[in-house]
Structures are given as C-alpha cells and as structure tokens.
Design a protein around this motif. Sequence first.
Motif: not given
Length: 212
Positions: A82-87, A193-198
């Motif tokens: 999901i992280a790779a998809y979002a990025r 963005f990475e903080a929000g994704l985490a």
Amino acid sequence: MGRPSQPLLSRESIARTALELLEETGPQALTMRALAQRLGVRGASLYHHVASKDDLLDAALERINEEIDLTPLDDPRWREGIAAYARGYRRVYLRYPHMIALVARRRVEADKALRGYDTLLAALTRIGCTPAKAAEVAAALDYLVLGSALETFTAGFTRPPDGYRPAYPSLAAALEDAAAAPSGLPGLDDRGFEAGLALLLDGLAAVVTPGR
C-alpha cells in the motif's frame, strides 16, 4: 507517398497534449481552441475524438490513470504494498498538479480509474477491512496523496527560520529543526507525506485482522 496535410489525431494524443498545455498554462487556459492551436488543427477536428470539454477531461484522466501502477497492491506484505502504491500515485500527480483542481469533485467514470479503486478496495478487504472501513481508508489515501501533490507546505514560509522570531517561536524552532534534517527544508513536503502515510498505515494495522 505524400505526408498528411494535418497532424494525425487520436484520443490519446489529444489527451497528452491537453495535459501538457494544462501544466504549462494553468486550468483557465485549457480551452478547445487553445488545444487545437497547439496541435495545429482546426477546432472541429478535435470533436471527431472528444465530444466536449468534459469528455476531454475524461480522456486526460484516462491518460493519467494509465500511469498509476497498481501492481504493488498485490504484494502479500500489505503495508509495503500500500505504501508503494501511494508513493507511485503521488509521483504521477506531482507531474500534473493543475489537474487535481479540475478532478477533485468530478464524477469517477473512466474504466481505468474505477479499476484502480476496485483493486485498492479488494486489497484492503483481503487484509481484513470491512467494506465500509476499506472505503474510509481509500478516501483517506486519496486525501493524503492528492492533497500533498497539490499543496506545498514548505513554500508558504519565505523567511529564514529565525525570521519568525520572536512573534512565532514554535514555528521558528520547527523550521530550524526541519532545515537541519538530511534533506533540509526542500525535503519537508516529502517527509510530511511520509509521516502522514505512516500514521495512516499504523491506524490501518490496528483494525485489520490479526496475523494478516
């Protein structure tokens, strides 16, 4: 064999040129007349491939959605997938930020867009989300990805960090520390963005089926 008197048109080439024009000149300048001029054709020629300005935006969205990679959603390591998809989703829209304002409240009708949402929702239900929770998470991902592609937090602060003292001491301290990070202030948008994704993935981990 003689060359054609006009450039060869297709729905895809029109959509690609529309996206180029949009990102160069902004949403207000994207008109059928301007697009025809860019393509070197008469305006009437466009209507053989796109029925209206509304249909043109649908074609442009189809073009964008072809660039969004859905394969990470098949990763059995759901968090990484999901992280790779979002990025990847964000990287695509970072190339087309002007398009976000045009599509943010637009109906979802293009097949590739619908398949994208269906694939994401299937991935979320596989890891234990209820359909309702999957819809909430998909919406949250959209807000995070499209919001972060449209807005730049960093560019809003034009003074040196110390220039916000003494009136705004917490802001000054935060910007100073952000500037000292490895990617500095220019990297703050990506780090945000990475903080929000985490945080989103941590929240998801709390509701999915244990052991998945």
